[in-house]
Design a protein around this motif. Structure first.
Motif, mmCIF file in Angstrom:
data_model
loop_
_atom_site.group_PDB
_atom_site.id
_atom_site.type_symbol
_atom_site.label_atom_id
_atom_site.label_comp_id
_atom_site.label_asym_id
_atom_site.label_seq_id
_atom_site.Cartn_x
_atom_site.Cartn_y
_atom_site.Cartn_z
ATOM 1 N N ARG A 164 0.867 -1.186 0.000
ATOM 2 C CA ARG A 164 0.000 0.000 0.000
ATOM 3 C C ARG A 164 0.906 1.239 0.000
ATOM 4 O O ARG A 164 1.008 1.968 0.986
ATOM 5 C CB ARG A 164 -0.900 -0.028 1.238
ATOM 6 C CG ARG A 164 -2.060 0.943 1.190
ATOM 7 C CD ARG A 164 -2.828 0.962 2.511
ATOM 8 N NE ARG A 164 -3.895 1.942 2.460
ATOM 9 C CZ ARG A 164 -4.451 2.488 3.550
ATOM 10 N NH1 ARG A 164 -4.050 2.125 4.763
ATOM 11 N NH2 ARG A 164 -5.401 3.380 3.417
ATOM 12 N N PRO A 165 1.607 1.477 -1.097
ATOM 13 C CA PRO A 165 2.726 2.423 -1.085
ATOM 14 C C PRO A 165 2.349 3.862 -0.756
ATOM 15 O O PRO A 165 3.100 4.545 -0.056
ATOM 16 C CB PRO A 165 3.311 2.310 -2.498
ATOM 17 C CG PRO A 165 2.216 1.716 -3.330
ATOM 18 C CD PRO A 165 1.446 0.820 -2.414
ATOM 19 N N ARG A 166 1.211 4.332 -1.250
ATOM 20 C CA ARG A 166 0.871 5.748 -1.011
ATOM 21 C C ARG A 166 0.644 6.035 0.463
ATOM 22 O O ARG A 166 0.850 7.165 0.926
ATOM 23 C CB ARG A 166 -0.367 6.128 -1.824
ATOM 24 C CG ARG A 166 -0.107 6.142 -3.319
ATOM 25 C CD ARG A 166 -1.316 6.618 -4.087
ATOM 26 N NE ARG A 166 -1.669 7.992 -3.772
ATOM 27 C CZ ARG A 166 -2.740 8.607 -4.270
ATOM 28 N NH1 ARG A 166 -3.558 7.962 -5.094
ATOM 29 N NH2 ARG A 166 -3.002 9.858 -3.955
ATOM 30 N N ALA A 167 0.239 5.025 1.223
ATOM 31 C CA ALA A 167 0.033 5.174 2.669
ATOM 32 C C ALA A 167 1.192 4.593 3.470
ATOM 33 O O ALA A 167 1.070 4.428 4.687
ATOM 34 C CB ALA A 167 -1.273 4.502 3.079
ATOM 35 N N LEU A 168 2.313 4.312 2.810
ATOM 36 C CA LEU A 168 3.469 3.696 3.474
ATOM 37 C C LEU A 168 3.054 2.435 4.240
ATOM 38 O O LEU A 168 3.520 2.162 5.340
ATOM 39 C CB LEU A 168 4.165 4.697 4.400
ATOM 40 C CG LEU A 168 4.731 5.950 3.717
ATOM 41 C CD1 LEU A 168 5.380 6.871 4.741
ATOM 42 C CD2 LEU A 168 5.720 5.589 2.622
ATOM 43 N N ASN A 169 2.162 1.678 3.602
ATOM 44 C CA ASN A 169 1.687 0.394 4.134
ATOM 45 C C ASN A 169 0.937 0.524 5.453
ATOM 46 O O ASN A 169 0.863 -0.449 6.215
ATOM 47 C CB ASN A 169 2.835 -0.614 4.283
ATOM 48 C CG ASN A 169 3.367 -1.094 2.952
ATOM 49 O OD1 ASN A 169 2.732 -0.951 1.914
ATOM 50 N ND2 ASN A 169 4.572 -1.660 2.966
ATOM 51 N N ALA A 170 0.373 1.702 5.727
ATOM 52 C CA ALA A 170 -0.468 1.822 6.925
ATOM 53 C C ALA A 170 -1.534 0.727 6.888
ATOM 54 O O ALA A 170 -2.176 0.476 5.866
ATOM 55 C CB ALA A 170 -1.120 3.201 6.982
ATOM 56 N N LEU A 171 -1.723 0.089 8.026
ATOM 57 C CA LEU A 171 -2.510 -1.137 8.110
ATOM 58 C C LEU A 171 -3.972 -0.813 8.356
ATOM 59 O O LEU A 171 -4.334 -0.346 9.443
ATOM 60 C CB LEU A 171 -1.942 -1.996 9.246
ATOM 61 C CG LEU A 171 -2.455 -3.414 9.414
ATOM 62 C CD1 LEU A 171 -2.011 -4.291 8.248
ATOM 63 C CD2 LEU A 171 -1.941 -3.986 10.735
ATOM 64 N N ASP A 172 -4.819 -1.071 7.355
ATOM 65 C CA ASP A 172 -6.232 -0.809 7.558
ATOM 66 C C ASP A 172 -6.978 -2.113 7.862
ATOM 67 O O ASP A 172 -6.389 -3.199 7.894
ATOM 68 C CB ASP A 172 -6.842 -0.046 6.376
ATOM 69 C CG ASP A 172 -6.896 -0.859 5.084
ATOM 70 O OD1 ASP A 172 -6.722 -2.092 5.124
ATOM 71 O OD2 ASP A 172 -7.126 -0.252 4.020
#
Length: 353
Positions: A22-30
């Protein structure tokens, strides 16, 4: 599975591979990523072809910068707190599953690894750091606390380093993270393809890691460890602040360090700093499941307070860096109120077997 939801799964020989993407969110975990990973890990449990599991990132800059707290704050503000709570319930359950996963579980971590990223990796059997690792549990800066099992892991680090990391959110590099025991091995990133090939071919993880790991350089902060221990051994937040002020009043590297840490603490949520200190006091008395249960109590209650929403707004949304904390000063935090956050049971506690 497609990376449309920010996570991919692959079976390669004897190896199951989870890739955060999830590159645009730096792989923030949803939440969708949490649920998909849980489904994949449960499936591999019963798959005789999969002998070992690897967790990695598709991107050099970040492994995972944490849970998707912007989404959780938006849910809370919209009156959908139960949906936010369900995210944390599922995330903590996933972290706990990884801690007791019966097949060898190897986390390959390079780039930024904060908060929820450490929740996915910090309880795995093999925690492999690349040379570009940047570790932090920076939640006090946004009105939260070092969760995802930080209550369990951080107090068990050498000396008082865990209290320092929890109360300040300080970022450390690979050499210190390995020296403190947050990671079990250092394998240069250039060797990771060979490691994956070995694991896919059936070589046991411990043997492959013993063959490919390298001794990390000396910890960058090694000379400061005795100062960290002296300062953060204080029996209260006030005592630690006084120690930072005293050391910071002199000259030299330790004084410069102390001034920086004091400034960081004073910019963080006062409530969160007090919570983080109490986590370090209480964590040694519980196992990981118990610590995650305590954290679920805490996050439930912080959804009803100001600082989480204000911290996310000031640091991640508006980015004005001017959160209006309530209360505004460390000295104004009520210790009785902090204790109640931990001690009062919820009607729907998080119970992990």
């Amino acid at each position: 599975m497609s990376s449309d939801i920010g996570i991919r799964f692959e079976e390669r020989g004897a190896l199951g591979i989870v890739t955060l993407d999830r590159p645009r969110a730096l792989n923030a975990l949803d939440h969708a990523m949490v649920l998909a990973m849980r489904e994949a890990l449960d499936g591999w449990l019963d798959n005789p072809r999969i002998a070992q599991v690897v967790l990695r990132s598709a991107h050099e800059r970040a492994f995972c910068v944490g849970g998707d707290v912007r989404a959780m704050a938006a849910l809370g503000r919209a009156g959908r707190k139960e949906e936010a709570r369900q995210y944390w319930r599922d995330e903590y359950a996933l972290d706990h599953l990884i801690s007791r996963y019966p097949k060898p579980f190897v986390s390959l971590v390079d780039g930024l690894c904060f908060g929820g990223g450490f929740g996915l990796t910090g309880h795995s059997r093999y925690r492999v750091a690349g040379e570009g690792l940047g570790f932090a549990m920076p939640e006090v800066a946004i009105g939260l606390f070092p969760d995802v099992g930080g209550t369990f892991v951080l107090p068990r680090l050498p000396g008082w380093s865990g209290t320092w990391l929890a109360m300040t959110g300080a970022r450390i590099g690979m050499s210190d993270a390995v020296a403190l025991g947050l990671y079990t091995h250092h394998v240069p990133v250039a060797r990771w393809p060979g490691l994956l090939a070995a694991l896919a071919g059936g070589e046991p993880a411990d043997a492959a890691l013993a063959r490919l790991a390298m001794r990390p350089p000396a910890p960058a902060l090694q000379s400061l460890y005795p100062d960290i221990d002296r300062i953060f051994a204080g029996g209260s937040v006030d005592a630690i602040v006084i120690a930072l002020e005293k050391v910071g009043a002199s000259e030299g590297p330790a004084a410069e360090f102390a001034r920086g840490q004091l400034d960081t603490i004073r910019r963080a949520s006062p409530t969160s700093v007090h919570i983080a200190f109490q986590q370090m006091q209480r964590g040694l008395g519980a196992d990981l499941a118990g610590c995650l249960g305590l954290e679920f109590r805490l996050v439930t209650r912080l959804l009803d307070q100001n600082d989480f929403y204000e911290g996310v707004r000031a640091l991640l949304v508006d980015k004005d860096q001017k959160p209006a904390w309530r209360p505004a000063r460390l000295e104004d935090v009520d210790p009785v109120a902090i204790a109640a956050l931990f001690d009062e049971p919820l009607p729907d506690e998080l119970l992990l077997a």
